[in-house]
Scaffold this motif. Structure first.
Motif, PDB file in Angstrom:
ATOM      1  N   TYR A 156      12.330  10.454 -19.610  1.00 47.10           N
ATOM      2  CA  TYR A 156      11.147  10.366 -18.740  1.00 47.10           C
ATOM      3  C   TYR A 156      11.577   9.636 -17.472  1.00 47.10           C
ATOM      4  CZ  TYR A 156       6.892   8.485 -16.690  1.00 47.10           C
ATOM      5  OH  TYR A 156       5.914   8.142 -15.796  1.00 47.10           O
ATOM      6  N   SER A 157      11.363  10.251 -16.317  1.00 50.99           N
ATOM      7  CA  SER A 157      11.651   9.596 -15.029  1.00 50.99           C
ATOM      8  C   SER A 157      10.364   9.607 -14.230  1.00 50.99           C
ATOM      9  CB  SER A 157      12.711  10.365 -14.245  1.00 50.99           C
ATOM     10  OG  SER A 157      13.931  10.358 -14.921  1.00 50.99           O
ATOM     11  N   ILE A 158      10.006   8.458 -13.665  1.00 49.17           N
ATOM     12  CA  ILE A 158       8.745   8.344 -12.904  1.00 49.17           C
ATOM     13  C   ILE A 158       8.606   9.461 -11.871  1.00 49.17           C
ATOM     14  CG2 ILE A 158       7.596   6.940 -11.112  1.00 49.17           C
ATOM     15  CD1 ILE A 158       7.290   5.361 -13.535  1.00 49.17           C
ATOM     16  N   GLY A 159       7.518  10.220 -11.966  1.00 50.99           N
ATOM     17  CA  GLY A 159       7.197  11.199 -10.921  1.00 50.99           C
ATOM     18  C   GLY A 159       8.055  12.447 -10.922  1.00 50.99           C
ATOM     19  N   LYS A 160       8.880  12.625 -11.955  1.00 52.90           N
ATOM     20  CA  LYS A 160       9.766  13.803 -12.005  1.00 52.90           C
ATOM     21  C   LYS A 160       9.204  14.817 -12.995  1.00 52.90           C
ATOM     22  CE  LYS A 160      12.877  12.147  -9.238  1.00 52.90           C
ATOM     23  NZ  LYS A 160      14.284  11.842  -9.347  1.00 52.90           N
ATOM     24  N   PRO A 161       9.582  16.121 -12.840  1.00 56.02           N
ATOM     25  CA  PRO A 161       9.094  17.116 -13.795  1.00 56.02           C
ATOM     26  C   PRO A 161       9.333  16.643 -15.233  1.00 56.02           C
ATOM     27  CG  PRO A 161      10.265  18.179 -12.001  1.00 56.02           C
ATOM     28  CD  PRO A 161      10.443  16.701 -11.807  1.00 56.02           C
ATOM     29  N   LEU A 162       8.333  16.815 -16.054  1.00 56.75           N
ATOM     30  CA  LEU A 162       8.382  16.230 -17.402  1.00 56.75           C
ATOM     31  C   LEU A 162       9.327  16.962 -18.332  1.00 56.75           C
ATOM     32  CD1 LEU A 162       4.658  15.377 -18.227  1.00 56.75           C
ATOM     33  CD2 LEU A 162       6.504  13.802 -17.614  1.00 56.75           C
ATOM     34  N   TYR A 188      -2.262   0.239 -12.915  1.00 54.65           N
ATOM     35  CA  TYR A 188      -2.317   1.553 -13.578  1.00 54.65           C
ATOM     36  C   TYR A 188      -0.902   2.087 -13.808  1.00 54.65           C
ATOM     37  CZ  TYR A 188      -2.835   6.680 -13.632  1.00 54.65           C
ATOM     38  OH  TYR A 188      -2.739   8.010 -13.935  1.00 54.65           O
ATOM     39  N   GLN A 189      -0.049   1.927 -12.784  1.00 50.48           N
ATOM     40  CA  GLN A 189       1.319   2.456 -12.882  1.00 50.48           C
ATOM     41  C   GLN A 189       2.092   1.775 -14.015  1.00 50.48           C
ATOM     42  OE1 GLN A 189       2.190   5.040 -11.371  1.00 50.48           O
ATOM     43  NE2 GLN A 189       4.355   5.074 -10.860  1.00 50.48           N
ATOM     44  N   LYS A 190       1.902   0.463 -14.164  1.00 46.47           N
ATOM     45  CA  LYS A 190       2.610  -0.269 -15.216  1.00 46.47           C
ATOM     46  C   LYS A 190       2.099   0.164 -16.593  1.00 46.47           C
ATOM     47  CE  LYS A 190       1.844  -4.257 -12.936  1.00 46.47           C
ATOM     48  NZ  LYS A 190       1.811  -5.668 -12.586  1.00 46.47           N
ATOM     49  N   SER A 191       0.779   0.309 -16.735  1.00 48.22           N
ATOM     50  CA  SER A 191       0.265   0.665 -18.071  1.00 48.22           C
ATOM     51  C   SER A 191       0.575   2.130 -18.382  1.00 48.22           C
ATOM     52  CB  SER A 191      -1.226   0.363 -18.203  1.00 48.22           C
ATOM     53  OG  SER A 191      -1.953   1.122 -17.300  1.00 48.22           O
ATOM     54  N   ARG A 192       0.613   2.980 -17.362  1.00 51.39           N
ATOM     55  CA  ARG A 192       0.991   4.391 -17.542  1.00 51.39           C
ATOM     56  C   ARG A 192       2.401   4.485 -18.138  1.00 51.39           C
ATOM     57  NH1 ARG A 192       2.252   8.828 -14.626  1.00 51.39           N
ATOM     58  NH2 ARG A 192       3.415   7.838 -12.944  1.00 51.39           N
ATOM     59  N   PHE A 193       3.293   3.624 -17.634  1.00 43.40           N
ATOM     60  CA  PHE A 193       4.681   3.626 -18.099  1.00 43.40           C
ATOM     61  C   PHE A 193       4.749   3.254 -19.585  1.00 43.40           C
ATOM     62  CE2 PHE A 193       8.962   1.602 -18.436  1.00 43.40           C
ATOM     63  CZ  PHE A 193       9.735   2.673 -18.015  1.00 43.40           C
ATOM     64  N   GLN A 203       0.831  -1.209   0.000  1.00 41.03           N
ATOM     65  CA  GLN A 203       0.000   0.000   0.000  1.00 41.03           C
ATOM     66  C   GLN A 203       0.865   1.259   0.000  1.00 41.03           C
ATOM     67  OE1 GLN A 203      -0.897   1.735   3.420  1.00 41.03           O
ATOM     68  NE2 GLN A 203      -3.123   1.834   3.248  1.00 41.03           N
ATOM     69  N   ARG A 204       2.017   1.212   0.688  1.00 42.18           N
ATOM     70  CA  ARG A 204       2.924   2.374   0.681  1.00 42.18           C
ATOM     71  C   ARG A 204       3.418   2.635  -0.735  1.00 42.18           C
ATOM     72  NH1 ARG A 204       5.446   4.128   5.658  1.00 42.18           N
ATOM     73  NH2 ARG A 204       7.354   4.808   4.652  1.00 42.18           N
ATOM     74  N   ILE A 205       3.739   1.541  -1.445  1.00 38.51           N
ATOM     75  CA  ILE A 205       4.260   1.720  -2.808  1.00 38.51           C
ATOM     76  C   ILE A 205       3.165   2.266  -3.711  1.00 38.51           C
ATOM     77  CG2 ILE A 205       5.349   0.569  -4.772  1.00 38.51           C
ATOM     78  CD1 ILE A 205       6.395  -1.525  -2.722  1.00 38.51           C
ATOM     79  N   SER A 206       1.943   1.723  -3.590  1.00 32.70           N
ATOM     80  CA  SER A 206       0.860   2.249  -4.430  1.00 32.70           C
ATOM     81  C   SER A 206       0.562   3.706  -4.056  1.00 32.70           C
ATOM     82  CB  SER A 206      -0.403   1.394  -4.291  1.00 32.70           C
ATOM     83  OG  SER A 206      -0.278   0.261  -5.137  1.00 32.70           O
ATOM     84  N   SER A 207       0.703   4.057  -2.792  1.00 29.90           N
ATOM     85  CA  SER A 207       0.447   5.448  -2.392  1.00 29.90           C
ATOM     86  C   SER A 207       1.455   6.379  -3.056  1.00 29.90           C
ATOM     87  CB  SER A 207       0.538   5.597  -0.866  1.00 29.90           C
ATOM     88  OG  SER A 207      -0.460   4.833  -0.250  1.00 29.90           O
ATOM     89  N   VAL A 208       2.741   6.025  -2.973  1.00 31.70           N
ATOM     90  CA  VAL A 208       3.750   6.922  -3.553  1.00 31.70           C
ATOM     91  C   VAL A 208       3.640   6.901  -5.078  1.00 31.70           C
ATOM     92  CG1 VAL A 208       5.776   5.372  -3.674  1.00 31.70           C
ATOM     93  CG2 VAL A 208       6.090   7.789  -3.224  1.00 31.70           C
ATOM     94  N   ASN A 209       3.269   5.762  -5.656  1.00 31.06           N
ATOM     95  CA  ASN A 209       3.111   5.711  -7.115  1.00 31.06           C
ATOM     96  C   ASN A 209       1.906   6.541  -7.575  1.00 31.06           C
ATOM     97  OD1 ASN A 209       5.385   4.234  -7.603  1.00 31.06           O
ATOM     98  ND2 ASN A 209       4.360   2.254  -7.692  1.00 31.06           N
ATOM     99  N   ALA A 210       0.840   6.532  -6.784  1.00 26.21           N
ATOM    100  CA  ALA A 210      -0.316   7.373  -7.127  1.00 26.21           C
ATOM    101  C   ALA A 210       0.106   8.843  -7.096  1.00 26.21           C
ATOM    102  CB  ALA A 210      -1.454   7.119  -6.138  1.00 26.21           C
ATOM    103  N   ILE A 211       0.893   9.216  -6.088  1.00 26.61           N
ATOM    104  CA  ILE A 211       1.378  10.597  -5.995  1.00 26.61           C
ATOM    105  C   ILE A 211       2.325  10.914  -7.156  1.00 26.61           C
ATOM    106  CG2 ILE A 211       2.809  12.158  -4.567  1.00 26.61           C
ATOM    107  CD1 ILE A 211      -0.038  11.811  -3.496  1.00 26.61           C
ATOM    108  N   SER A 212       3.068   9.895  -7.636  1.00 32.19           N
ATOM    109  CA  SER A 212       4.006  10.151  -8.744  1.00 32.19           C
ATOM    110  C   SER A 212       3.254  10.628  -9.987  1.00 32.19           C
ATOM    111  CB  SER A 212       4.841   8.904  -9.055  1.00 32.19           C
ATOM    112  OG  SER A 212       4.103   7.942  -9.791  1.00 32.19           O
ATOM    113  N   ALA A 213       2.050  10.084 -10.204  1.00 28.34           N
ATOM    114  CA  ALA A 213       1.266  10.510 -11.379  1.00 28.34           C
ATOM    115  C   ALA A 213       0.867  11.970 -11.217  1.00 28.34           C
ATOM    116  CB  ALA A 213       0.029   9.622 -11.527  1.00 28.34           C
ATOM    117  N   LEU A 214       0.514  12.344  -9.988  1.00 25.91           N
ATOM    118  CA  LEU A 214       0.122  13.734  -9.735  1.00 25.91           C
ATOM    119  C   LEU A 214       1.333  14.660  -9.841  1.00 25.91           C
ATOM    120  CD1 LEU A 214      -2.285  15.491  -9.013  1.00 25.91           C
ATOM    121  CD2 LEU A 214      -1.859  15.001  -6.593  1.00 25.91           C
ATOM    122  N   CYS A 215       2.498  14.175  -9.437  1.00 25.82           N
ATOM    123  CA  CYS A 215       3.723  14.976  -9.572  1.00 25.82           C
ATOM    124  C   CYS A 215       3.956  15.320 -11.041  1.00 25.82           C
ATOM    125  CB  CYS A 215       4.935  14.201  -9.037  1.00 25.82           C
ATOM    126  SG  CYS A 215       4.997  14.104  -7.256  1.00 25.82           S
TER     127      CYS A 215
END
Ligand SMILES: NC(=O)c1ccc[n+]([C@@H]2O[C@H](COP(=O)([O-])OP(=O)(O)OC[C@H]3O[C@@H](n4cnc5c(N)ncnc54)[C@H](O)[C@@H]3O)[C@@H](O)[C@H]2O)c1
Ligand SMILES: O=c1ccn([C@@H]2O[C@H](COP(=O)(O)OP(=O)(O)O[C@H]3O[C@H](CO)[C@@H](O)[C@H](O)[C@H]3O)[C@@H](O)[C@H]2O)c(=O)[nH]1
Length: 501
Positions: A484-490, A325-330, A245-257
């Motif tokens: 492209y880096s996960i969750g980093k400025p695009l 979602y995180q895998k398909s987003r990538f 759940q911690r990983i999914s939480s930070v990954n969900a935030i990565s999309a918002l980042c």
């Protein structure tokens, strides 16, 4: 004084001879059974440990110079005790018969057919192990659940054993394992806790004490927790669910980042500074993989549903949904960045294992990324320092969940091995002439690659998609890469492109 000393020595010798050597047999010589038993044998020279398995190739490998699993530090631990008080054998009946304590560390995969398919744990291997123990036992035994199992499995196992007991006394304990692959030896040497669940009866308490004494050879007593059986079984599922759940939480935030210009590493650092949250396990990634998290959460979801708790089931299910979602987003980022098509383009994949320092590929996100890119007709060239070509080909030809059965029982899909996939023996040849590079495992060696050399050998524009945040995006942009880096400025290149098509 000299004479007294001799007397004392004699007394100790007699005491040692009178105390019977404890014999342990472990069913299942896998990622858990092998390392766990090797460490018990190392730390308890007065205990004889025999690890048995139905897969003879695995046992042969444990008895050879080339162990069947890659785990830092494991070779030394095995070499120290093998042949002394650590043995690997296929003679299951003999060693169960002789053991005082029988650990069961067999596969508990997700069911693929019938009631609970896709969620419930398949206890076929566990049940057959229990029946075998009941069949061959001629003396009392402590049977220890080491595999991760649904709550109340001990009750079912107890019924099988008692109904077939022929007067033999069996005590069931739950002793779930918390080691993580890649750090298994250090986790076993220095566990946060050892958990032992048992029956609240005099016999149950005695069995708990016997197992406690084994661990007390090296684990401080205050880290050996004892609970009832059901708490121990559920704690294991709950611990994995919390971690995932911690990983999914930070990954969900990565999309918002990515959508807002925030940087997930900075956010995770700031969030983790709160002592109540803590800094560990907050690395945004391509998604969690491995044989445990998804399987155990699905199992938890099923148990909740069976207990009439659909809201609780849905809560935990969402941890897996975010991971998917995180895998398909990538994958979508890769395809949309490269002009919305990767057909016939060479994509280099760096890493295939589900995390660094292991050769294990069970439920690795690399499989989903490969399948996503293959769906868009890419040509993929894979390099992983620990995963063989044979393993990669098997993984890409296997149906979901089939990977978690004993190797010789794994059904092979009729699907031919994909021609669009090749495997390379180093990162430079994998990336030669590629249009894009994606990093899917955080192997240390990827941090020190010569990216200028890689850039020169690639097609232009050259892309890097870092699913593990191992490279410095600014440095790579200076070389000329689109990054492209996960969750980093695009990257400017990706700013107006959809993350999910
Ligand atoms: N891999 C991990 O990091 C980890 C950590 C904690 C808990 N677990 C749990 O431990 C259990 C085992 O996991 P693993 O990763 O070691 O699996 P694994 O596939 O590596 O090993 C299981 C072994 O059991 C053998 N086996 C199956 N049925 C048998 C039988 N009846 N008698 C003897 N051997 C038999 C298989 O041949 C296989 O070698 C699972 O329940 C898993 O969820 C795994
Ligand atoms: O911050 C993080 C930490 C991990 N991961 C990923 O999560 C997955 C699982 O990693 P990890 O938990 O380190 O490895 P496992 O060997 O799967 O170990 C987990 O599963 C085992 C099996 O039940 C448990 O015993 C361990 O306690 C539990 O950590 C891997 O894909 C990691 O790359 C992340 O994406 N971000």
């Amino acid at each position: 004084m000299h004479i007294n000393q001799n007397k004392d020595n004699n007394k100790q010798t007699v005491k040692r001879v009178l105390v019977k050597m404890v014999k342990i047999c472990c069913l299942g010589a896998g990622y858990v059974g092998g390392p766990t038993m090797a460490v018990i044998a190392l730390k308890c020279p007065d205990v004889e440990v025999v690890v048995v398995d139905i897969t003879s190739a695995r046992i042969n490998a444990w008895n050879s110079e080339q162990l069947p699993i890659y785990e830092p530090g494991l070779d030394d631990v095995v070499k120290e005790s093998r042949g002394r008080n650590l043995f690997f054998s296929t003679d299951i009946e003999k060693h169960i018969g002789e053991a005082d304590i029988v650990f069961v560390s067999v596969n508990t995969p997700t069911k693929t057919q019938g009631l609970g398919a896709g969620k419930a744990a398949d206890l076929t291997y566990w049940e057959s192990a229990a029946r075998m123990i009941a069949d061959v036992a001629k003396s009392d035994k402590i049977v220890v659940e080491k595999s991760t199992v649904p709550v109340k499995t001990a009750e079912a196992i107890e019924k099988i054993l008692i109904h077939n007991s022929k007067g033999i006394n069996f005590q069931i304990l739950s002793n779930p394992e918390f080691l993580a692959e890649g750090t298994a030896i250090q986790d076993l040497f220095n566990p946060d806790r050892v958990l032992i669940g048992g029956r609240d009866t005099p016999e149950g308490k005695k069995a708990v004490q016997t197992l406690k004494e084994v661990y007390a050879h090296w684990v401080p007593e205050d880290r050996i927790l004892t609970t009832n059986l059901w708490s121990a079984e559920l704690s294991k599922l709950a611990a994995n669910a919390f971690l995932a759940q911690r990983i999914s939480s930070v990954n969900a935030i990565s999309a918002l980042c990515e959508a807002t210009g925030a940087n997930v590493s900075e956010v995770a650092y700031a969030v983790g500074k709160d002592a109540r949250i803590g800094p560990k396990f907050l690395n945004a990634s391509i998604g969690f993989g491995g044989s445990c998290f998804q399987k155990d959460i699905l199992n938890l979801v099923y148990i909740c549903e069976c207990n009439g708790l659909p809201e609780v089931a849905q809560y935990w299910k969402s941890v897996i949904q975010i991971n998917d979602y995180q895998k398909s987003r990538f994958v979508n980022r890769i395809v949309s960045s490269m002009f919305n098509t990767v057909a016939n383009k060479k994509i280099a994949m760096l890493g295939f294992a589900f995390k660094k320092d292991t050769g294990d590929t069970r439920e690795t996100p690399a499989i989903d990324v490969c399948n996503g890119l293959l769906g868009d007709k890419a040509n993929i060239c894979i390099y992983d320092p620990q995963v063989t070509q044979d393993q990669i080909e098997r993984d890409l030809a296997m149906n979901k969940f089939d990977w978690d059965h004993p190797t010789h029982l794994q059904p092979t899909s009729p699907m031919a091995v994909k021609k669009q996939v090749t495997v390379s023996s180093d990162a430079y040849s994998a990336t030669k002439d590629a249009h894009g590079v994606c990093i899917v495992t955080e192997w240390d060696e990827f941090k020190t690659l010569d990216f200028t050399r890689i850039y020169e050998g690639m097609q232009k524009p050259a892309f890097v998609f870092d699913g593990r945040n191992v490279v410095n995006p600014e440095k790579l942009r200076q070389i000329g890469f689109i990054v492209y880096s996960i969750g980093k400025p695009l990257d400017l290149w990706m700013k107006d492109m959809p993350a999910v098509a």
